[in-house]
Scaffold this motif. Structure first.
Motif, PDB file in Angstrom:
ATOM      1  N   GLU A  59       0.844  -1.309   0.116  1.00  0.00           N
ATOM      2  CA  GLU A  59      -0.287  -0.260   0.293  1.00  0.00           C
ATOM      3  C   GLU A  59       1.189   1.033   0.135  1.00  0.00           C
ATOM      4  N   ASP A  60       2.176   1.272   0.839  1.00  0.00           N
ATOM      5  CA  ASP A  60       2.643   2.217   0.958  1.00  0.00           C
ATOM      6  C   ASP A  60       4.592   1.800   1.021  1.00  0.00           C
ATOM      7  N   LYS A  61       5.287   2.303   0.624  1.00  0.00           N
ATOM      8  CA  LYS A  61       6.186   1.606   0.476  1.00  0.00           C
ATOM      9  C   LYS A  61       7.335   1.885   1.833  1.00  0.00           C
ATOM     10  N   GLY A  77      10.093   4.099  -5.895  1.00  0.00           N
ATOM     11  CA  GLY A  77       8.795   4.615  -5.899  1.00  0.00           C
ATOM     12  C   GLY A  77       8.099   5.618  -5.126  1.00  0.00           C
ATOM     13  N   PRO A  78       7.362   6.553  -4.997  1.00  0.00           N
ATOM     14  CA  PRO A  78       7.727   7.851  -3.905  1.00  0.00           C
ATOM     15  C   PRO A  78       7.272   6.506  -2.664  1.00  0.00           C
ATOM     16  N   CYS A  79       7.353   7.007  -1.394  1.00  0.00           N
ATOM     17  CA  CYS A  79       5.756   7.077  -0.661  1.00  0.00           C
ATOM     18  C   CYS A  79       4.677   7.345  -0.668  1.00  0.00           C
ATOM     19  N   GLY A  80       3.651   6.556   0.106  1.00  0.00           N
ATOM     20  CA  GLY A  80       2.521   7.003  -0.304  1.00  0.00           C
ATOM     21  C   GLY A  80       1.649   6.332  -1.202  1.00  0.00           C
ATOM     22  N   ARG A  81       2.508   6.153  -2.042  1.00  0.00           N
ATOM     23  CA  ARG A  81       2.136   5.567  -3.551  1.00  0.00           C
ATOM     24  C   ARG A  81       2.412   4.199  -3.049  1.00  0.00           C
ATOM     25  N   PRO A  82       1.237   2.786  -3.885  1.00  0.00           N
ATOM     26  CA  PRO A  82       1.117   1.216  -4.036  1.00  0.00           C
ATOM     27  C   PRO A  82       2.567   1.081  -4.612  1.00  0.00           C
ATOM     28  N   VAL A  83       2.849  -0.096  -4.644  1.00  0.00           N
ATOM     29  CA  VAL A  83       4.090  -0.181  -4.953  1.00  0.00           C
ATOM     30  C   VAL A  83       3.764  -1.852  -5.075  1.00  0.00           C
TER      31      VAL A  83
END
Length: 88
Positions: A59-61, A77-83
């Protein structure tokens, strides 16, 4: 002695460890199985074994740290984004 170690390593397979740094959802599929959801709490650690591979949806890396066979996994990827990750 080498013969004894090889079967143990084969039997154990792959190990994924997930350490939570905060609240977050993680879904893990081991060896192509249906994804299993985990609602992680801060400080929680789970260990999952597989023979061939893992597919991980975070859900958030920044809410978790991943370790594959004892080694840290760099999560893109950036924080707060799904991975979505495939290991290996």
């Amino acid at each position: 002695m080498k013969e004894k170690r090889r079967p143990e390593k084969t039997r154990e397979g792959l190990l994924l460890e997930i350490l939570s740094a905060g609240k977050g959802q993680v879904k893990v599929s081991a060896d192509g199985s249906l994804p299993k959801p985990y609602a992680m709490k801060q400080g929680e650690r789970i260990s999952i074994r597989a023979v061939e591979s893992f597919n991980i949806l975070l859900e958030d890396k920044c809410a978790v740290a991943l370790f594959y066979n004892g080694r840290p996994v760099e999560i893109p990827g950036p924080c707060g984004r799904p991975v979505n990750l495939w290991i290996p």
